[in-house]
Design a protein around this motif. Structure first.
Motif, mmCIF file in Angstrom:
data_model
loop_
_atom_site.group_PDB
_atom_site.id
_atom_site.type_symbol
_atom_site.label_atom_id
_atom_site.label_comp_id
_atom_site.label_asym_id
_atom_site.label_seq_id
_atom_site.Cartn_x
_atom_site.Cartn_y
_atom_site.Cartn_z
ATOM 1 N N GLY A 83 -18.829 -35.812 46.364
ATOM 2 C CA GLY A 83 -19.511 -34.524 46.308
ATOM 3 C C GLY A 83 -18.595 -33.334 46.124
ATOM 4 N N LYS A 84 -17.293 -33.530 46.269
ATOM 5 C CA LYS A 84 -16.329 -32.438 46.138
ATOM 6 C C LYS A 84 -15.537 -32.615 44.847
ATOM 7 C CE LYS A 84 -12.400 -30.337 48.411
ATOM 8 N NZ LYS A 84 -11.343 -30.561 49.369
ATOM 9 N N LEU A 85 -15.422 -31.539 44.095
ATOM 10 C CA LEU A 85 -14.685 -31.565 42.832
ATOM 11 C C LEU A 85 -13.208 -31.294 43.103
ATOM 12 C CD1 LEU A 85 -15.395 -31.813 39.783
ATOM 13 C CD2 LEU A 85 -15.488 -29.349 39.723
ATOM 14 N N ALA A 86 -12.340 -32.263 42.793
ATOM 15 C CA ALA A 86 -10.902 -32.094 43.052
ATOM 16 C C ALA A 86 -10.280 -31.072 42.097
ATOM 17 C CB ALA A 86 -10.179 -33.428 42.931
ATOM 18 N N TRP A 87 -10.607 -31.155 40.835
ATOM 19 C CA TRP A 87 -10.129 -30.209 39.837
ATOM 20 C C TRP A 87 -11.137 -30.120 38.705
ATOM 21 C CZ3 TRP A 87 -6.874 -34.585 40.699
ATOM 22 C CH2 TRP A 87 -7.017 -35.599 39.772
ATOM 23 N N GLY A 88 -10.986 -29.082 37.905
ATOM 24 C CA GLY A 88 -11.917 -28.843 36.809
ATOM 25 C C GLY A 88 -11.415 -29.435 35.501
ATOM 26 N N ALA A 89 -12.227 -29.267 34.468
ATOM 27 C CA ALA A 89 -11.929 -29.862 33.163
ATOM 28 C C ALA A 89 -11.160 -28.916 32.243
ATOM 29 C CB ALA A 89 -13.223 -30.281 32.482
ATOM 30 N N ARG A 90 -10.849 -27.691 32.713
ATOM 31 C CA ARG A 90 -10.220 -26.714 31.821
ATOM 32 C C ARG A 90 -8.873 -27.189 31.287
ATOM 33 N NH1 ARG A 90 -11.451 -21.447 35.438
ATOM 34 N NH2 ARG A 90 -13.684 -21.454 35.109
ATOM 35 N N THR A 91 -8.043 -27.725 32.138
ATOM 36 C CA THR A 91 -6.722 -28.156 31.694
ATOM 37 C C THR A 91 -6.827 -29.292 30.686
ATOM 38 O OG1 THR A 91 -5.814 -27.524 33.839
ATOM 39 C CG2 THR A 91 -4.467 -28.970 32.490
ATOM 40 N N ILE A 92 -7.732 -30.230 30.934
ATOM 41 C CA ILE A 92 -7.926 -31.341 30.002
ATOM 42 C C ILE A 92 -8.477 -30.815 28.683
ATOM 43 C CG2 ILE A 92 -9.261 -33.448 29.612
ATOM 44 C CD1 ILE A 92 -8.293 -32.563 33.091
ATOM 45 N N GLY A 152 0.433 -22.937 30.697
ATOM 46 C CA GLY A 152 0.054 -22.107 31.831
ATOM 47 C C GLY A 152 -1.005 -22.781 32.687
ATOM 48 N N TYR A 153 -2.039 -23.329 32.054
ATOM 49 C CA TYR A 153 -3.066 -24.045 32.812
ATOM 50 C C TYR A 153 -2.484 -25.270 33.505
ATOM 51 C CZ TYR A 153 -7.448 -21.700 31.810
ATOM 52 O OH TYR A 153 -8.478 -20.806 31.781
ATOM 53 N N LEU A 154 -1.620 -25.985 32.828
ATOM 54 C CA LEU A 154 -1.052 -27.216 33.378
ATOM 55 C C LEU A 154 -0.157 -26.943 34.584
ATOM 56 C CD1 LEU A 154 -1.190 -30.206 32.670
ATOM 57 C CD2 LEU A 154 0.843 -29.901 31.289
ATOM 58 N N LEU A 155 0.586 -25.854 34.541
ATOM 59 C CA LEU A 155 1.554 -25.574 35.600
ATOM 60 C C LEU A 155 1.047 -24.642 36.695
ATOM 61 C CD1 LEU A 155 4.701 -25.143 33.361
ATOM 62 C CD2 LEU A 155 4.041 -27.154 34.693
ATOM 63 N N LEU A 156 0.052 -23.797 36.394
ATOM 64 C CA LEU A 156 -0.326 -22.758 37.344
ATOM 65 C C LEU A 156 -1.781 -22.788 37.807
ATOM 66 C CD1 LEU A 156 1.509 -19.849 35.502
ATOM 67 C CD2 LEU A 156 2.371 -21.212 37.412
ATOM 68 N N VAL A 164 -2.939 -29.866 41.728
ATOM 69 C CA VAL A 164 -3.677 -30.451 42.850
ATOM 70 C C VAL A 164 -2.873 -31.578 43.486
ATOM 71 C CG1 VAL A 164 -5.752 -31.753 43.470
ATOM 72 C CG2 VAL A 164 -5.929 -29.788 41.951
ATOM 73 N N ILE A 165 -2.281 -32.446 42.683
ATOM 74 C CA ILE A 165 -1.507 -33.578 43.212
ATOM 75 C C ILE A 165 -0.260 -33.080 43.947
ATOM 76 C CG2 ILE A 165 -0.110 -35.567 42.526
ATOM 77 C CD1 ILE A 165 -2.282 -36.030 40.305
ATOM 78 N N VAL A 166 0.446 -32.105 43.384
ATOM 79 C CA VAL A 166 1.648 -31.568 44.039
ATOM 80 C C VAL A 166 1.282 -30.909 45.360
ATOM 81 C CG1 VAL A 166 3.446 -29.802 43.849
ATOM 82 C CG2 VAL A 166 3.020 -31.343 41.943
ATOM 83 N N LYS A 167 0.220 -30.119 45.394
ATOM 84 C CA LYS A 167 -0.208 -29.473 46.648
ATOM 85 C C LYS A 167 -0.591 -30.516 47.695
ATOM 86 C CE LYS A 167 -1.772 -24.988 44.988
ATOM 87 N NZ LYS A 167 -2.926 -24.090 44.822
ATOM 88 N N LEU A 169 0.549 -33.625 47.925
ATOM 89 C CA LEU A 169 1.788 -34.252 48.400
ATOM 90 C C LEU A 169 2.542 -33.337 49.362
ATOM 91 C CD1 LEU A 169 3.080 -35.972 45.131
ATOM 92 C CD2 LEU A 169 2.111 -37.077 47.160
ATOM 93 N N LEU A 170 2.619 -32.052 49.057
ATOM 94 C CA LEU A 170 3.297 -31.109 49.951
ATOM 95 C C LEU A 170 2.595 -31.018 51.306
ATOM 96 C CD1 LEU A 170 4.274 -28.212 47.511
ATOM 97 C CD2 LEU A 170 5.788 -29.860 48.617
ATOM 98 N N ARG A 171 1.266 -31.012 51.311
ATOM 99 C CA ARG A 171 0.515 -30.991 52.570
ATOM 100 C C ARG A 171 0.803 -32.241 53.401
ATOM 101 N NH1 ARG A 171 -4.712 -30.657 50.420
ATOM 102 N NH2 ARG A 171 -4.302 -29.070 48.898
ATOM 103 N N ARG A 172 0.878 -33.384 52.751
ATOM 104 C CA ARG A 172 1.161 -34.631 53.471
ATOM 105 C C ARG A 172 2.574 -34.635 54.045
ATOM 106 N NH1 ARG A 172 -1.748 -39.429 49.969
ATOM 107 N NH2 ARG A 172 -3.852 -38.705 50.369
ATOM 108 N N ILE A 173 3.528 -34.121 53.269
ATOM 109 C CA ILE A 173 4.907 -34.053 53.761
ATOM 110 C C ILE A 173 4.989 -33.120 54.959
ATOM 111 C CG2 ILE A 173 7.229 -33.240 53.186
ATOM 112 C CD1 ILE A 173 6.703 -34.311 50.323
ATOM 113 N N ARG A 174 4.361 -31.956 54.860
ATOM 114 C CA ARG A 174 4.358 -31.009 55.980
ATOM 115 C C ARG A 174 3.654 -31.595 57.199
ATOM 116 N NH1 ARG A 174 2.633 -26.219 52.119
ATOM 117 N NH2 ARG A 174 4.667 -25.730 51.242
ATOM 118 N N GLY A 175 2.585 -32.324 56.979
ATOM 119 C CA GLY A 175 1.866 -32.968 58.081
ATOM 120 C C GLY A 175 2.721 -34.012 58.779
ATOM 121 N N ARG A 176 3.472 -34.773 58.020
ATOM 122 C CA ARG A 176 4.355 -35.787 58.619
ATOM 123 C C ARG A 176 5.498 -35.126 59.382
ATOM 124 N NH1 ARG A 176 4.548 -40.194 53.741
ATOM 125 N NH2 ARG A 176 2.414 -40.945 54.042
#
Length: 183
Positions: A83-92, A152-156, A164-167, A169-176
């Motif tokens: 039910g939650k959209l992880a990311w949109g189709a704009r970059t693709i 710009g869309y791909l990086l920002l 989304v994937i980098v964020k 991973l960073l959240r998981r590292i900070r959580g650990r």
């Protein structure tokens, strides 16, 4: 991985592919129409023929395919994300458009004579004006501009799978790290 999760992942991958391919078709169709205008500016001859690129009537069909692929993308991503959209189709979509523009620019008809408009009758020519030079250099400028927007869309963008994937991973590292400090 359960069979439902596997089906969800496959559907999401198919949706990504459908969005990308539909925007390749849109961009290649538009590039075919631009090639006609480009040849008129550079060569001083009119031929309603897009050569190796899709005909202009393919633009509405490709836009309909893009709309359908975006609906499929939204459905499949919500299904995969519970039910939650992880990311949109704009970059693709921008990535597909970039591929279509690159393909179109590669297949554009070259000028008959660089720097001179050759008329329909032999021996008639005149020097190019600013629009003809712009049309000539559009082969490089248009893909570069679309490439910058796509990068710009791909990086920002928050719609980028990479962001989304980098964020995540960073959240998981900070959580650990936080869990290790709390011990």
């Amino acid at each position: 991985m359960t069979s439902r999760k596997f089906v969800d992942v496959v559907l999401a991958l198919l949706a990504h592919f459908a969005v990308g391919i539909s925007w390749v078709a849109v961009a290649a169709s538009v590039m075919g129409s631009l090639d006609v205008l480009r040849r008129m500016l550079m060569n001083s001859e009119f031929a309603w023929d897009t050569g190796r690129l899709p005909q202009p009537w393919a633009i509405p069909l490709a836009l309909v395919a893009a709309w359908i692929s975006h609906r499929f993308f939204l459905w499949s991503m919500r299904r995969a994300g519970n039910g939650k959209l992880a990311w949109g189709a704009r970059t693709i979509a921008w990535s597909g458009a970039l591929l279509g523009v690159l393909l179109g620019a590669y297949l554009w008809t070259p000028a008959l004579l660089v720097g001179a408009q050759v008329g329909p009758e032999a021996g008639q020519s005149r020097p190019w004006g600013p629009l003809a030079w712009a049309a000539h250099h559009a082969r490089l400028a248009l893909p570069a501009a679309i490439g910058l927007v796509t990068a710009g869309y791909l990086l920002l963008s928050r719609h980028s799978p990479i962001v989304v994937i980098v964020k995540t991973l960073l959240r998981r590292i900070r959580g650990r790290r936080g869990a290790a400090v709390a011990r």
